[in-house]
Design a protein around this motif. Structure first.
Motif, short mmCIF file in Angstrom:
data_model
loop_
_atom_site.label_atom_id
_atom_site.label_comp_id
_atom_site.label_asym_id
_atom_site.label_seq_id
_atom_site.Cartn_x
_atom_site.Cartn_y
_atom_site.Cartn_z
N ARG A 259 0.83 -1.21 0.00
CA ARG A 259 0.00 0.00 0.00
C ARG A 259 0.86 1.25 0.00
O ARG A 259 1.90 1.32 0.67
N THR A 260 0.40 2.25 -0.74
CA THR A 260 1.07 3.56 -0.74
C THR A 260 0.01 4.64 -0.59
O THR A 260 -1.20 4.36 -0.70
N ALA A 261 0.45 5.86 -0.40
CA ALA A 261 -0.51 6.97 -0.28
C ALA A 261 -1.34 7.09 -1.54
O ALA A 261 -2.53 7.40 -1.50
N GLY A 331 10.20 8.71 2.19
CA GLY A 331 9.15 9.12 3.12
C GLY A 331 8.08 8.07 3.28
O GLY A 331 8.06 7.04 2.59
N GLU A 332 7.17 8.34 4.21
CA GLU A 332 6.12 7.37 4.53
C GLU A 332 5.19 7.10 3.34
O GLU A 332 4.79 5.97 3.11
N GLU A 337 6.55 1.83 -2.45
CA GLU A 337 6.49 1.81 -3.93
C GLU A 337 7.48 0.80 -4.52
O GLU A 337 7.13 0.08 -5.45
N PRO A 338 8.72 0.71 -4.01
CA PRO A 338 9.62 -0.31 -4.59
C PRO A 338 9.11 -1.74 -4.40
O PRO A 338 9.50 -2.64 -5.16
N ASN A 339 8.24 -1.94 -3.39
CA ASN A 339 7.70 -3.29 -3.18
C ASN A 339 6.72 -3.69 -4.28
O ASN A 339 6.30 -4.84 -4.35
#
Ligand code: FEO
Ligand code: CA
Ligand code: CA
Length: 683
Positions: A259-261, A331-332, A337-339
């Motif tokens: 999950r990302t923002a 940052g949080e 994202e690289p995952n």
């Protein structure tokens, strides 16, 4: 210009003669940074202790992480009349020529190895080469023709991308053999030779981004005797770009780790990166491996996971993180994202509207590619190598079984299943593996092996790792179960004729050096410059957890005194070969190998080679073609029944720069080089 201080990014420790530019652009100076695998997995491990340290490893909170060498002249169809296709002989040894083994219709006299200054595409006598599609060729009616001096991101999005790697061609049903659909990976970009130095920095960055991704393009031909040409505006034509939506599938889709923002559901990823090799599934879709994704992200670089994948708090070669915040994972918001890269991607080339998918069930690492074979019970078995020094070889076995004719069902097979990593044991005394490559007393580098489970029946088999953690941080999980550290697994390809599986281990100059893993029977040469090819025999059961193995080839140039092994075939009768990369089979089961790195190894241009696997000539290597200066040979397809072969020529002239190009392939009109898919067939 988009590349920020590229010379500063070219580390002093770039090894061998490999282009420093390639090291920076292709794999973010991976070898200069030393191996990512510092695990001590071959020794007894205290699993409980490992479990206790898991949280630290994963970065803390909430699981988020942070042939007869006749000097032959090749025919050439260079459209602009330059380039003779001539090879200049060379000093290599001779390959017994001519007669095709095992009934192959593709008979040829092996070409001589080609020296490093040669910028021609060299083919055997009686054959000609034809460019099918080049970087920048327009795919759609509204796409502009390629113009070296007027490139734009808008144009590039509608044109063939850069650095074609994996390539596959399938006939379009009911087209009388005259129409086909081709799928191509665009692994990375060489901005230094693509664009004039005065190109606006922001524009150059966007062009580079648009030249990544994938292409699907229709081909047509009049007959099997004629070369294919590509169809501008074909119905199936498609560019898959960095803003194309991919669906994550499998157990790690939607997990906290993905999950990302920008994607709080953790299920939709924009784009694909580092697409290297791939494979055609039995149900007609294409797989593509996301390999050197780490080179596109700036990350905190402090967690064990970041370190294990080579993610660092350093400006990247292309500096995308300056313009697109998701490439800055410090940052949080974007730490995960690289995952969302490092997966096996599946694309349906026959449905331009379909959403491509990234399959988490196959694990996340620097996938060279993946190749699928159906086990006798109908389960799909995928083999995949993690292409980094001292990393591992993996196998996935699907939970569900293949249903003939039910493509929609079959397209779900890679979404759930068991995941294994390979451990190889040699059968010769360790003292006989002296690092020179000398064959042990029993006459073979061989032994037995096990597939060690990482995931079984939907459950993690790694103490201290959840299922999602095993799949997202596969390298860390695998470290704990004791697999064999390999000499860079590139393509891993099962033979549909025999079920035996072939692994190209391309090289590893750190093998046996101070502080690194020693030689073993699987990886028997210290400072392995030229690589080797493994043959795995699962004795008819692709779902087996045990197997036998042997080294088919230990590569090099016998004429230069290299310690080599060709399954007992006379070394003075083979073509010299170095750095095996991509694999393919012809219709009668011969293995074909394309190479990437021969210039650094045996000192010749890279090429495509046929290897006989059966009978008295097992181990005979015959060189079929050589690519131009500074290029690697990718994506081989062999249609021996049509006496035809295809390769993707990647990064020709990579050491040049604008205004001082070192290659002019394939147009030879004074302009720079263009990565190109080439067909070779009788002249
Ligand atoms: Fe992109 Fe493993 O070569
Ligand atoms: Ca042995
Ligand atoms: Ca490769």
């Amino acid at each position: 210009m988009t590349l920020i201080d590229l010379p500063l990014l070219m580390k002093d420790s770039v090894r061998g003669k490999r282009s420093a530019v390639t090291c920076a652009l292709k794999c973010a100076n991976q070898c200069a940074s030393g191996p990512c695998n510092h695990s001590d997995n071959s020794r007894f491990r205290d699993i409980a202790s490992a479990a206790l340290t898991r949280r630290r490893m994963l970065g803390g909170t909430s699981g988020a992480v942070a042939i007869a060498l006749a000097g032959t002249l090749g025919a050439c169809s260079n459209p602009s009349g330059g380039g003779s296709g001539a090879s200049d002989g060379g000093s290599g040894s001779g390959a017994g020529g001519g007669a095709a083994p095992n009934g192959s219709a593709l008979g040829f006299e092996a070409i001589a190895p080609v020296d490093l200054e040669t910028d021609e595409f060299t083919v055997p006598e009686g054959f000609a080469w034809h460019p099918i599609i080049r970087w920048g060729d327009p795919l759609f009616e509204d796409a502009p023709d390629f113009d070296w001096n007027a490139q734009s991101a808008e144009a590039q999005e509608r044109q063939f991308g850069y650095n074609n790697d994996y390539t596959e061609i399938q006939e379009i049903p009911d087209s009388d053999g005259k129409r086909a659909v081709m799928f191509v990976n665009h692994e990375y970009t060489n901005e230094n030779i693509m664009l004039p130095p005065e190109t606006d920095e922001a524009a150059a960055m966007e062009i580079g981004m648009a030249a990544h991704g994938l292409t699907v393009v229709e081909l047509q031909r009049e007959s099997a005797e004629e070369p294919y040409t590509y169809v501008r505006d074909g119905e199936l034509n498609r560019r898959i770009l960095l803003d194309t939506e991919f669906a994550l599938t499998g157990p790690a889709a939607g997990s906290e780790l993905t999950r990302t923002a920008a994607d709080p559901e953790g299920r939709t990823v924009l784009g694909t990166l580092g697409n290297c090799a791939g494979g055609l599934t039995p149900w007609g879709t294409l797989l593509s491996g996301e390999e050197n994704f780490h080179g596109y992200f700036r990350a905190a670089g402090t967690s064990e996971a970041d370190k294990r994948y080579g993610l660092a708090d350093e400006a990247t070669a292309r500096n995308w993180e300056a313009a697109h915040e998701r490439f800055d994972a410090r940052g949080e918001d974007h730490r995960n994202e690289p995952n969302r890269f490092g997966w096996i991607v599946e694309v349906d080339p026959f449905d331009p509207e379909s959403t491509p998918r990234k399959h988490t069930a196959l694990g996340r690492f620097k996938h060279e590619g993946a190749n699928v074979i159906l086990a006798e019970d109908g389960r799909a078995v995928a083999y995949s190598g993690d292409d980094e020094v001292f990393d591992y070889l993996y196998k996935f076995v699907s939970r569900d079984t293949y249903v003939e004719g039910d493509t929609e069902h079959n397209k779900t097979l890679l979404e759930d299943g068991d995941l294994f990593v390979a451990k190889f044991t040699g059968n010769s005394p360790a003292a006989e593996i002296d690092g020179s490559g000398a064959v042990p007393a029993d006459g073979a580098f061989d032994g037995t092996g096990e597939w060690l489970p990482l995931v079984l029946d939907g459950a993690s088999q790694v103490e201290g790792f959840t299922l999602e953690e095993v799949l997202v941080h596969t390298r860390l999980a695998a470290d704990l179960v004791g697999p064999t550290k390999m000499d860079r697994c590139e393509d891993v390809e099962p033979s549909l004729a025999t079920g035996r599986v072939y692994v190209a281990c391309t090289n590893n100059d750190g093998r046996g050096t101070e502080g690194e893993a020693p030689v073993d029977e699987m990886n028997p040469r210290a400072e392995n410059r030229d690589g080797h090819v493994v043959e795995i025999d699962e004795q008819g059961d692709q779902t087996s957890t045990t197997f036998a193995w042997n080294l088919l080839l230990v590569c090099g140039d016998p004429a230069q005194g290299d310690q080599t092994y060709f399954s007992g075939f006379a070394p003075e009768e083979v073509s010299p070969i170095s750095c095996p990369d991509n694999l393919a089979f012809d219709s009668v089961g011969n293995l074909w190998i394309s190479t990437d790195g021969a210039p650094d190894g045996i000192g010749y241009n890279d090429g495509l080679f046929r290897v006989t696997l059966e009978g008295d000539a097992r181990g005979r290597v015959e060189q079929f073609l050589a690519v131009p200066r500074e290029a690697e040979t990718c994506g081989p397809i062999v249609r021996d029944e049509d006496r035809s072969a295809f390769v993707s020529v990647q990064h020709p002239g990579e050491d040049g720069e604008w205004g001082a190009h070192t290659s002019h392939f394939p147009d030879y009109d004074g302009t720079g080089p263009r990565p190109t898919v080439v067909q070779v067939l009788p002249a």
